[in-house]
Structure formats: structure tokens, C-alpha cells
Scaffold this motif. Structure first.
Motif, short mmCIF file in Angstrom:
data_model
loop_
_atom_site.label_atom_id
_atom_site.label_comp_id
_atom_site.label_asym_id
_atom_site.label_seq_id
_atom_site.Cartn_x
_atom_site.Cartn_y
_atom_site.Cartn_z
N CYS A 119 43.82 38.21 44.76
CA CYS A 119 44.01 39.31 45.58
C CYS A 119 42.82 39.61 46.56
CB CYS A 119 43.91 40.64 44.72
SG CYS A 119 45.38 40.79 43.67
N LYS A 120 41.33 39.37 46.22
CA LYS A 120 40.30 39.45 46.94
C LYS A 120 40.46 38.47 47.99
CE LYS A 120 35.23 39.30 46.84
NZ LYS A 120 34.22 39.27 45.67
N ASP A 121 40.72 37.19 47.66
CA ASP A 121 40.81 36.07 48.96
C ASP A 121 41.68 36.77 49.80
OD1 ASP A 121 39.33 34.63 47.32
OD2 ASP A 121 40.92 33.41 46.83
N VAL A 122 42.73 37.62 49.69
CA VAL A 122 43.47 37.92 50.84
C VAL A 122 42.80 39.24 51.53
CG1 VAL A 122 45.76 39.16 51.53
CG2 VAL A 122 45.55 37.32 49.66
N LEU A 123 42.28 40.25 50.84
CA LEU A 123 41.77 41.35 51.27
C LEU A 123 40.62 41.29 52.09
CD1 LEU A 123 42.17 43.41 47.85
CD2 LEU A 123 43.36 43.59 49.97
N LEU A 124 39.89 39.95 51.92
CA LEU A 124 38.54 39.89 52.53
C LEU A 124 38.83 39.54 54.17
CD1 LEU A 124 36.66 37.38 50.08
CD2 LEU A 124 35.85 39.82 50.97
N ASP A 125 40.11 39.29 54.26
CA ASP A 125 40.39 39.06 55.70
C ASP A 125 40.44 40.45 56.71
OD1 ASP A 125 40.53 36.35 55.49
OD2 ASP A 125 42.92 36.40 55.30
N GLU A 140 42.05 38.07 33.85
CA GLU A 140 41.85 39.08 35.03
C GLU A 140 40.96 38.88 36.26
OE1 GLU A 140 44.18 41.40 34.82
OE2 GLU A 140 44.68 41.18 32.78
N PRO A 141 39.97 38.06 35.81
CA PRO A 141 38.96 37.76 36.95
C PRO A 141 39.73 36.80 38.00
CG PRO A 141 37.79 37.70 34.75
CD PRO A 141 39.11 37.81 34.50
N ARG A 142 40.50 35.87 37.29
CA ARG A 142 41.24 34.99 38.00
C ARG A 142 42.33 35.56 39.09
NH1 ARG A 142 45.67 31.75 39.13
NH2 ARG A 142 46.66 32.55 37.23
N LEU A 144 42.17 46.30 43.93
CA LEU A 144 40.99 46.83 43.64
C LEU A 144 41.10 48.12 42.68
CD1 LEU A 144 38.08 47.20 45.18
CD2 LEU A 144 39.89 45.70 46.27
N GLY A 145 42.46 48.50 42.42
CA GLY A 145 42.83 49.49 41.64
C GLY A 145 43.19 49.03 40.17
N SER A 146 43.08 47.72 39.98
CA SER A 146 43.84 47.39 38.57
C SER A 146 42.74 45.92 38.26
CB SER A 146 44.94 46.95 38.52
OG SER A 146 45.48 46.45 37.42
N GLU A 147 43.11 45.07 38.81
CA GLU A 147 42.40 43.55 38.66
C GLU A 147 40.97 43.38 38.69
OE1 GLU A 147 44.17 42.18 36.82
OE2 GLU A 147 46.13 42.18 37.61
N LEU A 148 40.53 44.29 39.74
CA LEU A 148 38.96 44.47 39.93
C LEU A 148 38.15 44.59 38.44
CD1 LEU A 148 36.17 44.52 41.62
CD2 LEU A 148 36.83 46.78 41.87
N PHE A 149 38.54 45.62 37.77
CA PHE A 149 37.78 46.14 36.44
C PHE A 149 38.81 45.98 35.37
CE2 PHE A 149 40.00 49.50 38.80
CZ PHE A 149 40.86 50.07 37.52
N ALA A 150 39.82 45.27 35.22
CA ALA A 150 40.74 45.03 34.13
C ALA A 150 39.97 44.10 33.23
CB ALA A 150 42.19 44.47 34.64
N GLY A 151 39.42 43.00 33.67
CA GLY A 151 38.89 42.23 32.50
C GLY A 151 37.70 42.97 31.73
N LEU A 152 36.84 43.78 32.83
CA LEU A 152 35.72 44.55 32.08
C LEU A 152 36.27 45.49 31.02
CD1 LEU A 152 32.72 45.56 32.09
CD2 LEU A 152 33.25 46.91 34.17
N LEU A 211 49.17 46.28 53.02
CA LEU A 211 47.65 46.26 52.44
C LEU A 211 47.52 47.17 51.53
CD1 LEU A 211 44.76 45.22 53.22
CD2 LEU A 211 44.68 47.00 55.06
N GLU A 212 48.00 48.27 51.58
CA GLU A 212 47.90 49.22 50.43
C GLU A 212 48.20 48.92 49.03
OE1 GLU A 212 48.23 53.53 52.67
OE2 GLU A 212 50.06 52.46 51.99
N ALA A 213 49.62 47.98 49.24
CA ALA A 213 49.83 47.49 48.02
C ALA A 213 49.07 46.30 47.25
CB ALA A 213 51.29 46.64 48.08
N MET A 214 48.42 45.52 48.09
CA MET A 214 47.78 44.32 47.69
C MET A 214 46.24 45.21 47.05
SD MET A 214 47.12 41.31 46.97
CE MET A 214 48.26 40.24 48.02
N ALA A 215 45.56 46.31 48.04
CA ALA A 215 44.60 46.91 47.37
C ALA A 215 44.80 47.58 46.02
CB ALA A 215 44.24 47.81 48.46
N ALA A 216 46.06 48.22 45.90
CA ALA A 216 46.23 48.93 44.59
C ALA A 216 46.26 47.90 43.34
CB ALA A 216 47.48 49.60 44.84
N VAL A 217 46.91 46.73 43.66
CA VAL A 217 46.56 45.69 42.56
C VAL A 217 45.32 45.08 42.34
CG1 VAL A 217 47.59 43.52 41.49
CG2 VAL A 217 49.23 45.21 42.52
#
Length: 250
Positions: free
Chosen positions: A209-215, A202-204, A161-169, A153-159
Motif C-alpha cells: 500500500c505504501k508504495d502506491v501512497l508515496l506517489d 502485515e509488514p509486507r 494507514l488505517g489497518s496494515e500500518l500497525f496490524a503487525g504491531l 485514494l481514501e480506500a488505499m489509505a484506509a487499508v
């Protein structure tokens, strides 16, 4: 002076009830430490010299071409179940142009690099003949070190939330900043690499990642997701701030 590790640490972990609250909390840190940081502020004001912009392009080259290593480390960290590794490999496949050599991200980055550092020799593998600085090495190694000891879970969140969430921005902000007239007086800076990531890639990647983390919606899981995401987000903030310091020495 560059800020210390303790300056970037979140002192208290908020209590979360929803995944959206976690996203908002991470984005608040990004707003404060990256979007409001010295690097992007100076970039948007047109305040960097040509030599400083050249240094940024050369150093970020190392950061960019090491991202597949980060994704590979994340794949190694998660359970060998399709729901976990497939989104990460999909992201990595984009780095490889989805099988089209013309779309290799290393080749896309080269077009930017050549536009601001035309004097530096670049190999057929798109690696500039230039020493890598401490800020860039530290950023890559910090991400890899985190993933080496991360749970699934930490690895998926790191990629995610820690990168892809705001990479596009962030990449969009860099692309827009590079369009400042001060940087385009003699030759035009090629910002295609930055805008392609901001608008499409990046949005894609984040949604995968989000589709997995939402569970994982329990307060305990949300705390874990936030802690991993904000740790990597603040590591990236340190990267931009320490790179700014190195650039100002040029």
C-alpha cells in the motif's frame, strides 16, 4: 462504559509536509488508543479469565474471517488500474494461503480458537457455532461502510494507514500477551496465527500500500490520506474497547 464516537474523533487535522509525518501521526493515535487501551493493558497483565479470553477468541473469529470482504470492498472502491487493485488482491491472496489450503488464514485462526474455546463446535468452514456480538459486527460494518463511499485514494489509505500500518504491531502484542503464564496453566494457547501476521504478513501488506501512497505527496493529498487512515484506525480502537466491555461481562 464504552467511549462514544465523539470521544475517538481527532478534533484538528495536523498540517503535513511528508508521508512520514502522516505515518507518525496515525501511529501516535494507535499508541494512545490501542496499545495503551484497556484491552491490551489487561491482556498483558494476565488479567482476563479463561471465559473472557474465550469470548475474545470467538468474537475475533468473525472479525478475522470478514477481512477478505473488506479487501474486496477496497478493490471495488479503487480505479480499475493495476497500480491500485493489484496490491489489494495480493493481500487477499495471502488470506487464501496463496493457493495452499493449509495456509488459509481461517484455518490458521482455527488453531488459536480451538486452544482457548475447545468446547465450541466449529464447522468445516471454520465458523464457530456461537453468536456474534455487537462490537465485532459494528467494526466490520464500519469499515465496509467507509469503503462504500470512499475515493480511490481514501480506500488505499484506509487499508494501508488505517489497518496494515500497525496490524503487525498490534497482532504481535496480542500474541505476546496470550503467552502470559496465567493463560497457559492448563493448556498452551496456540499463538501461531498472531505471530505469523506480526512477523511476516502485515509488514509486507503495508509496504504494498505504501508504495502506491508515496506517489501522493501534496499537502492536500497527505491530509486525505491521514483522514482516511486515522478514521479506520480509531474505528479499530473502538472495536477493541467495546469488545473489552463485552468480555468483562462474561
Amino acid at each position: 462504559m464504552s467511549q462514544t464516537m465523539n470521544d475517538w474523533m481527532v478534533q484538528e487535522l495536523p498540517a503535513f509536509q511528508t508521508y512520514r509525518e502522516v505515518e507518525q501521526a496515525v501511529l501516535a493515535e494507535v499508541e494512545k488508543t490501542i496499545l495503551g487501551g484497556r484491552f491490551l493493558t489487561t491482556l498483558h497483565s494476565g488479567g482476563f479469565t479463561a471465559a473472557q479470553l474465550r469470548e475474545f477468541a470467538l468474537q475475533y473469529s468473525y472479525y478475522s474471517r470478514n477481512f477478505p470482504r473488506v479487501l474486496g470492498a477496497a478493490v471495488a472502491a479503487v480505479e480499475p488500474l493495476d497500480r491500485w487493485w493489484v496490491p489489494l488482491v495480493d493481500n487477499m491472496w495471502d488470506e487464501a494461503g496463496r493457493g495452499n489450503p493449509k495456509g488459509y488464514h481461517s484455518k490458521m485462526y482455527r488453531t488459536f480458537l480451538e486452544s482457548v474455546a475447545p468446547d465450541v463446535a466449529i464447522s468445516d468452514e471454520h465458523v464457530p457455532d456461537y453468536p456474534v456480538g455487537g462490537a465485532t459486527k459494528k467494526a466490520v460494518e464500519s469499515f465496509l461502510s467507509f469503503l462504500k463511499n470512499a475515493t480511490t485514494l481514501e480506500a488505499m489509505a484506509a487499508v494501508g494507514l488505517g489497518s496494515e500500518l500497525f496490524a503487525g504491531l498490534v497482532m504481535g502484542e496480542i500474541g505476546q500477551g496470550l503467552r502470559h503464564p496465567n493463560y497457559n496453566e492448563e493448556t498452551r494457547v496456540n499463538v501461531g496465527f498472531w505471530m505469523a501476521h506480526a512477523d511476516t504478513h502485515e509488514p509486507r501488506h503495508y509496504q504494498l500500500c505504501k508504495d502506491v501512497l508515496l506517489d501522493f505527496s501534496s499537502p492536500e493529498h497527505l491530509q486525505t490520506i491521514y483522514r482516511a487512515g486515522v478514521t479506520i484506525a480509531l474505528s479499530e480502537a473502538r472495536f477493541y474497547d467495546e469488545l473489552y466491555v463485552e468480555m468483562m461481562e462474561k
